[in-house]
Design a protein around this motif. Structure first.
Motif, PDB file in Angstrom:
ATOM      1  N   SER A  30       0.853  -1.191   0.000  1.00  0.00           N
ATOM      2  CA  SER A  30       0.000   0.000   0.000  1.00  0.00           C
ATOM      3  C   SER A  30       0.883   1.233   0.000  1.00  0.00           C
ATOM      4  O   SER A  30       1.977   1.227   0.568  1.00  0.00           O
ATOM      5  N   TYR A  31       0.378   2.294  -0.623  1.00  0.00           N
ATOM      6  CA  TYR A  31       1.161   3.518  -0.783  1.00  0.00           C
ATOM      7  C   TYR A  31       0.365   4.693  -0.239  1.00  0.00           C
ATOM      8  O   TYR A  31      -0.758   4.944  -0.681  1.00  0.00           O
ATOM      9  N   LEU A  32       0.937   5.382   0.744  1.00  0.00           N
ATOM     10  CA  LEU A  32       0.332   6.584   1.315  1.00  0.00           C
ATOM     11  C   LEU A  32       1.206   7.781   0.974  1.00  0.00           C
ATOM     12  O   LEU A  32       2.404   7.782   1.277  1.00  0.00           O
ATOM     13  N   ARG A  33       0.607   8.786   0.382  1.00  0.00           N
ATOM     14  CA  ARG A  33       1.325  10.011   0.025  1.00  0.00           C
ATOM     15  C   ARG A  33       0.745  11.161   0.839  1.00  0.00           C
ATOM     16  O   ARG A  33      -0.419  11.539   0.656  1.00  0.00           O
ATOM     17  N   VAL A  34       1.527  11.726   1.722  1.00  0.00           N
ATOM     18  CA  VAL A  34       1.028  12.767   2.618  1.00  0.00           C
ATOM     19  C   VAL A  34       0.549  13.991   1.827  1.00  0.00           C
ATOM     20  O   VAL A  34      -0.456  14.605   2.192  1.00  0.00           O
ATOM     21  N   ASP A  35       1.203  14.338   0.722  1.00  0.00           N
ATOM     22  CA  ASP A  35       0.736  15.474  -0.093  1.00  0.00           C
ATOM     23  C   ASP A  35      -0.702  15.260  -0.568  1.00  0.00           C
ATOM     24  O   ASP A  35      -1.499  16.202  -0.591  1.00  0.00           O
ATOM     25  N   SER A  72       1.717  -4.427   4.307  1.00  0.00           N
ATOM     26  CA  SER A  72       2.909  -3.565   4.321  1.00  0.00           C
ATOM     27  C   SER A  72       2.599  -2.235   3.651  1.00  0.00           C
ATOM     28  O   SER A  72       1.754  -2.161   2.753  1.00  0.00           O
ATOM     29  N   VAL A  73       3.281  -1.179   4.097  1.00  0.00           N
ATOM     30  CA  VAL A  73       2.957   0.187   3.690  1.00  0.00           C
ATOM     31  C   VAL A  73       4.217   0.944   3.286  1.00  0.00           C
ATOM     32  O   VAL A  73       5.250   0.844   3.962  1.00  0.00           O
ATOM     33  N   ILE A  74       4.088   1.729   2.225  1.00  0.00           N
ATOM     34  CA  ILE A  74       5.087   2.724   1.850  1.00  0.00           C
ATOM     35  C   ILE A  74       4.462   4.078   2.171  1.00  0.00           C
ATOM     36  O   ILE A  74       3.399   4.412   1.640  1.00  0.00           O
ATOM     37  N   ALA A  75       5.080   4.833   3.059  1.00  0.00           N
ATOM     38  CA  ALA A  75       4.597   6.164   3.423  1.00  0.00           C
ATOM     39  C   ALA A  75       5.579   7.185   2.863  1.00  0.00           C
ATOM     40  O   ALA A  75       6.762   7.146   3.196  1.00  0.00           O
ATOM     41  N   GLU A  76       5.073   8.068   2.019  1.00  0.00           N
ATOM     42  CA  GLU A  76       5.940   9.055   1.357  1.00  0.00           C
ATOM     43  C   GLU A  76       5.575  10.458   1.832  1.00  0.00           C
ATOM     44  O   GLU A  76       4.408  10.861   1.777  1.00  0.00           O
ATOM     45  N   CYS A  77       6.587  11.161   2.332  1.00  0.00           N
ATOM     46  CA  CYS A  77       6.377  12.489   2.895  1.00  0.00           C
ATOM     47  C   CYS A  77       7.729  13.183   3.019  1.00  0.00           C
ATOM     48  O   CYS A  77       8.767  12.537   2.921  1.00  0.00           O
ATOM     49  N   VAL A  78       7.725  14.482   3.251  1.00  0.00           N
ATOM     50  CA  VAL A  78       8.988  15.193   3.425  1.00  0.00           C
ATOM     51  C   VAL A  78       9.712  14.675   4.663  1.00  0.00           C
ATOM     52  O   VAL A  78      10.904  14.408   4.629  1.00  0.00           O
ATOM     53  N   ASN A  79       8.988  14.546   5.774  1.00  0.00           N
ATOM     54  CA  ASN A  79       9.558  13.954   6.989  1.00  0.00           C
ATOM     55  C   ASN A  79      10.782  14.731   7.470  1.00  0.00           C
ATOM     56  O   ASN A  79      11.802  14.154   7.840  1.00  0.00           O
TER      57      ASN A  79
END
Length: 169
Positions: A30-35, A72-79
């Motif tokens: 799964s893919y989560l994009r904070v933007d 499982s997760v991919i979290a994409e963000c500036v962080n």
């Protein structure tokens, strides 16, 4: 095997979205994009960008729901802050997941600037930061190990393969 939380962070226009998208295609995670989450909040509330911690908090909770079900997760963000990095790690470990922290960098300033000035984020209504805003952004140094991936040296496919390899138990 416990699920995996891969956190893909880095400055805007460093290549995070391109790499995370390719990684999701390769792994099926799964893919989560904070933007995307933040722009949905802006569209549906009186809030304007930046929305503060709201997008991250929503992403942590969605990631936790997925991880608790074994996904499982991919979290994409500036962080960019230690507090967000800690929150991602805490989210994963609280759900019994393995956590892989990655930092995407673009070591070529001219290429990074070109990306910042020419990119389309693919999110309707989202206005990306300017090059000046990226350069001036608060970005705390990392104080713990993480996988650093340089998109000036690697293609998105090579970068995704490197992260996928590091994710193997």
């Amino acid at each position: 095997m416990p699920p995996l939380l891969i956190v893909v962070g880095g400055l805007p226009a460093s290549g995070k979205t391109t790499v995370a998208t390719e990684l999701a295609r390769r792994t099926g995670f799964s893919y989560l994009r904070v933007d995307t989450i933040e722009q949905a909040i802006v569209r549906s509330t009186p809030l304007t960008n930046p929305v503060g911690p709201v997008g991250y908090v929503v992403a942590y909770d969605v990631a936790a729901d997925l991880l608790r079900t074994g996904v499982s997760v991919i979290a994409e963000c500036v962080n960019s802050l230690a507090v967000t990095r800690d929150a991602w790690r805490d989210t994963g470990t609280a759900c019994g997941a393995r956590v892989l922290e990655t930092e995407i960098v673009c070591s070529d300033p001219a290429e990074h600037r070109r990306r910042a000035e020419t990119r389309d984020t693919g999110i309707p209504g989202h206005v990306p930061p300017t090059w000046r805003q990226i350069v001036d952004r608060e970005y705390e140094p990392w104080t713990r190990d993480r996988l650093v991936v340089d998109t000036a040296a690697l293609s998105s496919g090579e970068a995704a393969a490197l992260i996928a390899s590091a994710a193997r138990p």
